[in-house]
Design a protein around this motif. Structure first.
Motif, PDB file in Angstrom:
ATOM      1  N   THR A  17       0.193  -1.261   2.790  1.00  0.00           N
ATOM      2  CA  THR A  17       0.239  -2.072   1.579  1.00  0.00           C
ATOM      3  C   THR A  17       1.054  -1.344   0.526  1.00  0.00           C
ATOM      4  O   THR A  17       1.197  -0.126   0.561  1.00  0.00           O
ATOM      5  CB  THR A  17      -1.181  -2.329   1.046  1.00  0.00           C
ATOM      6  N   HIS A  21       4.985  -5.971  -2.109  1.00  0.00           N
ATOM      7  CA  HIS A  21       5.280  -6.254  -0.704  1.00  0.00           C
ATOM      8  C   HIS A  21       5.677  -7.718  -0.556  1.00  0.00           C
ATOM      9  O   HIS A  21       5.122  -8.591  -1.225  1.00  0.00           O
ATOM     10  CB  HIS A  21       4.056  -5.945   0.154  1.00  0.00           C
ATOM     11  N   LEU A  26      -0.240  -8.059   2.178  1.00  0.00           N
ATOM     12  CA  LEU A  26      -0.055  -6.605   2.212  1.00  0.00           C
ATOM     13  C   LEU A  26       0.281  -6.025   0.837  1.00  0.00           C
ATOM     14  O   LEU A  26       0.773  -4.910   0.730  1.00  0.00           O
ATOM     15  CB  LEU A  26       1.033  -6.235   3.226  1.00  0.00           C
ATOM     16  N   GLN A  27      -0.007  -6.788  -0.212  1.00  0.00           N
ATOM     17  CA  GLN A  27       0.187  -6.260  -1.561  1.00  0.00           C
ATOM     18  C   GLN A  27      -1.055  -5.495  -1.985  1.00  0.00           C
ATOM     19  O   GLN A  27      -2.170  -5.821  -1.587  1.00  0.00           O
ATOM     20  CB  GLN A  27       0.473  -7.390  -2.550  1.00  0.00           C
ATOM     21  N   THR A  28      -0.844  -4.465  -2.787  1.00  0.00           N
ATOM     22  CA  THR A  28      -1.943  -3.646  -3.299  1.00  0.00           C
ATOM     23  C   THR A  28      -2.986  -4.533  -3.963  1.00  0.00           C
ATOM     24  O   THR A  28      -2.641  -5.450  -4.709  1.00  0.00           O
ATOM     25  CB  THR A  28      -1.405  -2.635  -4.330  1.00  0.00           C
ATOM     26  N   ASP A  91      -5.122   0.985  -1.448  1.00  0.00           N
ATOM     27  CA  ASP A  91      -4.055   0.733  -0.489  1.00  0.00           C
ATOM     28  C   ASP A  91      -4.472   1.233   0.889  1.00  0.00           C
ATOM     29  O   ASP A  91      -5.282   2.161   0.996  1.00  0.00           O
ATOM     30  CB  ASP A  91      -2.766   1.465  -0.897  1.00  0.00           C
TER      31      ASP A  91
END
Length: 131
Positions: A17, A21, A26-28, A91
C-alpha cells in the motif's frame, strides 16, 4: 486504474500500500487512533489468529513482520505511523513465496483482508476527514 496496473497486479508476487496508489484498495488507510493502539491492535490480532505468526515487532519503528502459517507462504510487514494526534496511517507490504514469480493477485487479496479486519477494530478516517 490502468490496464498495465491490472495486469501487473496478477503477474507479481508482491503488493504494498501507499499514499497515492492507482488501485484504491491499495491506498494507505488512516485511523482515528494512536500509533501504540494501532500496533497493539495488530499485534493482538496476529497473536490470537491461527493463520499468522509474528516474526518480529519494533514498536519504536512502528513495524510488525508476520508469516502466514497455513496455506501459501506469505511474508507481511505492517507499518504504523502517527501522522498527527489521533491520525494514524497503517500500511502493508505482502510478498508471496512460490515456485512462480507471480501469485495471481493473492498478495493484494491478503492486504484487502487485513484492512477489512483493521476497519472492524479501529475507526477509519474517510477521505473528507483526511485533508
Amino acid at each position: 486504474m490502468s490496464f498495465k496496473t491490472k495486469i501487473n497486479k496478477y503477474f507479481t508476487n508482491h503488493a504494498e500500500t501507499r499514499e497515492n496508489h492507482e488501485d484504491a484498495s491499495l491506498q494507505t488507510h488512516y485511523y482515528k487512533t494512536t500509533k501504540e493502539k494501532g500496533i497493539n491492535m495488530l499485534e493482538n490480532y496476529f497473536t490470537h489468529s491461527q493463520v499468522y505468526e509474528i516474526n518480529a515487532t519494533s514498536k519504536e519503528h512502528g513495524e510488525i513482520s508476520v508469516f502466514v502459517k497455513k496455506g501459501k507462504k506469505v511474508f507481511i510487514v505492517a507499518t504504523v505511523i502517527m501522522v498527527r494526534p489521533y491520525h494514524t496511517a497503517i500500511d502493508f507490504s505482502v510478498t508471496t513465496e512460490s515456485i512462480f514469480p507471480f501469485d495471481f493477485g493473492y498478495s493484494t487479496k491478503v492486504i484487502q483482508q487485513l484492512y477489512n479486519k483493521v476497519n472492524q477494530e479501529l475507526q477509519l478516517i474517510t477521505l473528507k476527514e483526511n485533508g
